[in-house]
Design a protein around this motif. Structure first.
Motif, PDB file in Angstrom:
ATOM      1  N   ILE A 230       0.818  -1.206   0.000  1.00  0.00           N
ATOM      2  CA  ILE A 230       0.000   0.000   0.000  1.00  0.00           C
ATOM      3  C   ILE A 230       0.856   1.264   0.000  1.00  0.00           C
ATOM      4  O   ILE A 230       0.635   2.187  -0.781  1.00  0.00           O
ATOM      5  CB  ILE A 230      -0.929   0.035   1.244  1.00  0.00           C
ATOM      6  CG1 ILE A 230      -1.888  -1.148   1.219  1.00  0.00           C
ATOM      7  CG2 ILE A 230      -1.690   1.363   1.323  1.00  0.00           C
ATOM      8  CD1 ILE A 230      -2.894  -1.120   0.097  1.00  0.00           C
ATOM      9  N   GLU A 231       1.862   1.309   0.867  1.00  0.00           N
ATOM     10  CA  GLU A 231       2.603   2.557   1.046  1.00  0.00           C
ATOM     11  C   GLU A 231       4.106   2.395   0.831  1.00  0.00           C
ATOM     12  O   GLU A 231       4.874   3.292   1.175  1.00  0.00           O
ATOM     13  CB  GLU A 231       2.332   3.125   2.444  1.00  0.00           C
ATOM     14  CG  GLU A 231       2.784   2.244   3.595  1.00  0.00           C
ATOM     15  CD  GLU A 231       2.591   2.923   4.944  1.00  0.00           C
ATOM     16  OE1 GLU A 231       1.781   3.876   5.026  1.00  0.00           O
ATOM     17  OE2 GLU A 231       3.257   2.502   5.912  1.00  0.00           O
ATOM     18  N   GLY A 232       4.521   1.287   0.233  1.00  0.00           N
ATOM     19  CA  GLY A 232       5.941   1.095  -0.033  1.00  0.00           C
ATOM     20  C   GLY A 232       6.432   1.921  -1.202  1.00  0.00           C
ATOM     21  O   GLY A 232       5.650   2.503  -1.960  1.00  0.00           O
ATOM     22  N   ASN A 233       7.745   1.965  -1.352  1.00  0.00           N
ATOM     23  CA  ASN A 233       8.377   2.659  -2.471  1.00  0.00           C
ATOM     24  C   ASN A 233       8.651   1.656  -3.577  1.00  0.00           C
ATOM     25  O   ASN A 233       9.333   0.657  -3.362  1.00  0.00           O
ATOM     26  CB  ASN A 233       9.683   3.315  -1.997  1.00  0.00           C
ATOM     27  CG  ASN A 233      10.363   4.113  -3.081  1.00  0.00           C
ATOM     28  OD1 ASN A 233      10.779   3.559  -4.097  1.00  0.00           O
ATOM     29  ND2 ASN A 233      10.473   5.409  -2.874  1.00  0.00           N
ATOM     30  N   GLU A 234       8.106   1.923  -4.761  1.00  0.00           N
ATOM     31  CA  GLU A 234       8.232   0.962  -5.866  1.00  0.00           C
ATOM     32  C   GLU A 234       9.681   0.677  -6.219  1.00  0.00           C
ATOM     33  O   GLU A 234      10.044  -0.459  -6.537  1.00  0.00           O
ATOM     34  CB  GLU A 234       7.468   1.489  -7.082  1.00  0.00           C
ATOM     35  CG  GLU A 234       7.235   0.464  -8.158  1.00  0.00           C
ATOM     36  CD  GLU A 234       6.222   0.932  -9.197  1.00  0.00           C
ATOM     37  OE1 GLU A 234       6.574   0.933 -10.384  1.00  0.00           O
ATOM     38  OE2 GLU A 234       5.099   1.287  -8.806  1.00  0.00           O
ATOM     39  N   ALA A 235      10.533   1.702  -6.133  1.00  0.00           N
ATOM     40  CA  ALA A 235      11.950   1.509  -6.460  1.00  0.00           C
ATOM     41  C   ALA A 235      12.621   0.590  -5.441  1.00  0.00           C
ATOM     42  O   ALA A 235      13.443  -0.257  -5.789  1.00  0.00           O
ATOM     43  CB  ALA A 235      12.662   2.851  -6.504  1.00  0.00           C
ATOM     44  N   ASP A 236      12.258   0.741  -4.161  1.00  0.00           N
ATOM     45  CA  ASP A 236      12.835  -0.118  -3.120  1.00  0.00           C
ATOM     46  C   ASP A 236      12.323  -1.545  -3.249  1.00  0.00           C
ATOM     47  O   ASP A 236      13.072  -2.512  -3.080  1.00  0.00           O
ATOM     48  CB  ASP A 236      12.485   0.417  -1.725  1.00  0.00           C
ATOM     49  CG  ASP A 236      13.251   1.684  -1.386  1.00  0.00           C
ATOM     50  OD1 ASP A 236      14.309   1.913  -2.000  1.00  0.00           O
ATOM     51  OD2 ASP A 236      12.783   2.441  -0.515  1.00  0.00           O
ATOM     52  N   LEU A 237      11.022  -1.679  -3.529  1.00  0.00           N
ATOM     53  CA  LEU A 237      10.414  -3.009  -3.585  1.00  0.00           C
ATOM     54  C   LEU A 237      10.829  -3.775  -4.832  1.00  0.00           C
ATOM     55  O   LEU A 237      10.838  -5.008  -4.838  1.00  0.00           O
ATOM     56  CB  LEU A 237       8.887  -2.889  -3.547  1.00  0.00           C
ATOM     57  CG  LEU A 237       8.277  -2.402  -2.233  1.00  0.00           C
ATOM     58  CD1 LEU A 237       6.777  -2.214  -2.404  1.00  0.00           C
ATOM     59  CD2 LEU A 237       8.562  -3.371  -1.108  1.00  0.00           C
ATOM     60  N   GLY A 238      11.134  -3.061  -5.912  1.00  0.00           N
ATOM     61  CA  GLY A 238      11.495  -3.728  -7.159  1.00  0.00           C
ATOM     62  C   GLY A 238      10.315  -4.308  -7.899  1.00  0.00           C
ATOM     63  O   GLY A 238      10.466  -5.145  -8.793  1.00  0.00           O
ATOM     64  N   CYS A 294      10.282  -6.709  10.816  1.00  0.00           N
ATOM     65  CA  CYS A 294       9.122  -5.886  11.184  1.00  0.00           C
ATOM     66  C   CYS A 294       9.255  -4.428  10.772  1.00  0.00           C
ATOM     67  O   CYS A 294       8.258  -3.699  10.767  1.00  0.00           O
ATOM     68  CB  CYS A 294       8.883  -5.984  12.688  1.00  0.00           C
ATOM     69  SG  CYS A 294       8.373  -7.626  13.230  1.00  0.00           S
ATOM     70  N   HIS A 295      10.475  -4.008  10.426  1.00  0.00           N
ATOM     71  CA  HIS A 295      10.688  -2.595  10.072  1.00  0.00           C
ATOM     72  C   HIS A 295      11.253  -2.419   8.659  1.00  0.00           C
ATOM     73  O   HIS A 295      11.632  -1.306   8.296  1.00  0.00           O
ATOM     74  CB  HIS A 295      11.632  -1.944  11.080  1.00  0.00           C
ATOM     75  CG  HIS A 295      11.091  -1.925  12.475  1.00  0.00           C
ATOM     76  ND1 HIS A 295      10.157  -1.002  12.906  1.00  0.00           N
ATOM     77  CD2 HIS A 295      11.325  -2.748  13.536  1.00  0.00           C
ATOM     78  CE1 HIS A 295       9.857  -1.232  14.165  1.00  0.00           C
ATOM     79  NE2 HIS A 295      10.546  -2.297  14.576  1.00  0.00           N
ATOM     80  N   ARG A 296      11.301  -3.499   7.888  1.00  0.00           N
ATOM     81  CA  ARG A 296      11.912  -3.422   6.561  1.00  0.00           C
ATOM     82  C   ARG A 296      11.105  -2.523   5.623  1.00  0.00           C
ATOM     83  O   ARG A 296       9.903  -2.329   5.796  1.00  0.00           O
ATOM     84  CB  ARG A 296      12.056  -4.826   5.954  1.00  0.00           C
ATOM     85  CG  ARG A 296      10.743  -5.526   5.691  1.00  0.00           C
ATOM     86  CD  ARG A 296      10.942  -7.017   5.433  1.00  0.00           C
ATOM     87  NE  ARG A 296       9.653  -7.677   5.328  1.00  0.00           N
ATOM     88  CZ  ARG A 296       8.975  -7.818   4.198  1.00  0.00           C
ATOM     89  NH1 ARG A 296       9.471  -7.355   3.064  1.00  0.00           N
ATOM     90  NH2 ARG A 296       7.805  -8.432   4.187  1.00  0.00           N
ATOM     91  N   GLN A 297      11.806  -2.035   4.599  1.00  0.00           N
ATOM     92  CA  GLN A 297      11.188  -1.173   3.604  1.00  0.00           C
ATOM     93  C   GLN A 297      11.079  -1.853   2.238  1.00  0.00           C
ATOM     94  O   GLN A 297      10.606  -1.247   1.282  1.00  0.00           O
ATOM     95  CB  GLN A 297      11.982   0.120   3.461  1.00  0.00           C
ATOM     96  CG  GLN A 297      12.051   0.942   4.741  1.00  0.00           C
ATOM     97  CD  GLN A 297      10.674   1.359   5.227  1.00  0.00           C
ATOM     98  OE1 GLN A 297       9.864   1.861   4.459  1.00  0.00           O
ATOM     99  NE2 GLN A 297      10.410   1.150   6.510  1.00  0.00           N
ATOM    100  N   LYS A 298      11.541  -3.115   2.169  1.00  0.00           N
ATOM    101  CA  LYS A 298      11.453  -3.845   0.908  1.00  0.00           C
ATOM    102  C   LYS A 298      11.491  -5.340   1.176  1.00  0.00           C
ATOM    103  O   LYS A 298      11.742  -5.771   2.297  1.00  0.00           O
ATOM    104  CB  LYS A 298      12.592  -3.452  -0.036  1.00  0.00           C
ATOM    105  CG  LYS A 298      13.999  -3.715   0.495  1.00  0.00           C
ATOM    106  CD  LYS A 298      15.023  -3.272  -0.518  1.00  0.00           C
ATOM    107  CE  LYS A 298      16.438  -3.509   0.009  1.00  0.00           C
ATOM    108  NZ  LYS A 298      17.464  -3.131  -0.972  1.00  0.00           N
TER     109      LYS A 298
END
Length: 298
Positions: A230-238, A294-298
């Motif tokens: 929902i709120e992740g960064n597309e570049a970080d998530l890949g 629990c705190h990861r961004q990707k």
């Protein structure tokens, strides 16, 4: 956490080196299938599962060399599941880890076969690890292998995937959601910890606490995945965000909202850390891993 991330990265690099060695042998097969297998296997994964397995074993003073073939097999199983998840008949995703998904590069038929081949090669690799083992170690190794394959099958990951598909476009209960998360994602993580305990010969009480730890980080991992979609960064998530909504999937966030989901992840982190306290061995890496999940961004 900075030191942990560096340590985690280095452990992942060591797993990559071991995986590369497994693929150095000559194989009597068309080269394209090896290319397709390696394309996804070496696409930049964190190696969370094999690292969790080896570090559980190490924390309990087990032989990491013995468990390594099981850890490599686990990563192949995880990768095969991602290839199949991305297929048009499943999640229909075009990107994975910032690269075109397997079927976009090699075609659907070859992607299916690459997934099948990784699952089969995982079993071959794990069985190869039995050479030179005997007595209790051989028994424990085979017990760990049975747990891994069970966790990957209809009573584990595949069962969770089936329930996930059946949940599309309908409202489901908390019990159904927990089943999906604990089986689709949590089963393999739990198997990693159980395998580490078995190879290290851990006492039943220690095994129980570590299994409880793994269940909590497994559920937290999937809840954080739901949040990041929902709120992740597309570049970080890949990969594109919003794919769960696109596929009309029920998620923890869709049922309970972002705030409740974040609170649940924090609660699971606290419980996971509590499970480790009485074990009496150096669990610092496992503690940091729970917080990282629990705190990861990707």
């Amino acid at each position: 956490m900075g030191d942990f991330k560096s340590d985690f990265k280095n452990k992942g690099i060591a797993i990559n080196q071991q995986l590369a060695e497994v693929f150095q042998k000559n194989m009597d097969t068309p080269e394209v299938i090896i290319e397709a297998m390696k394309y996804s296997l070496f696409a930049g994964g964190k190696r969370l599962r094999p690292v969790l397995m080896t570090e559980t074993c190490r924390a309990l003073c087990g032989d990491v060399d013995v468990i390594m073939p099981l850890a490599l097999g686990m990563e192949m199983i995880h990768t095969y599941s991602l290839i199949h998840d991305d297929l048009p008949a499943m999640d229909n995703d075009d990107l994975r880890r910032g690269k075109p998904t397997n079927h976009k590069v090699f075609g659907e038929a070859m992607a299916i076969l690459a997934g099948d081949a990784l699952l089969n090669y995982a079993v071959e690799t794990m069985l190869q690890g039995t050479q030179g083992l005997d007595g209790d170690m051989l028994s424990n190794y085979l017990a760990a292998m049975r747990i891994i394959m069970g966790a990957a099958g209809i009573s584990g990951m595949i069962g969770g995937q089936v329930a996930d598909i059946l949940s599309e476009e309908r409202v489901i209960s908390l019990q159904e959601m927990d089943y999906i998360h604990m089986h689709k994602t949590g089963a393999l993580l739990e198997a990693c910890v159980q395998s580490g305990c078995l190879i290290a010969g851990a006492e039943p009480a220690t095994q129980g606490r570590l299994i409880s730890y793994s269940q909590r980080i497994g559920l937290a991992f999937q809840i954080v995945d739901d949040i990041l979609d929902i709120e992740g960064n597309e570049a970080d998530l890949g990969k594109p965000i919003g794919s769960d909504e696109k596929n009309h999937k029920a998620t923890f966030v869709s049922l309970y909202g972002l705030d409740a989901s974040k609170l649940k992840a924090a609660e699971l982190e606290k419980e996971a850390l509590e499970m480790l306290k009485p074990i009496g061995v150096n669990t610092r890496f496992l503690e940091d891993l729970a917080s990282y999940i629990c705190h990861r961004q990707k």
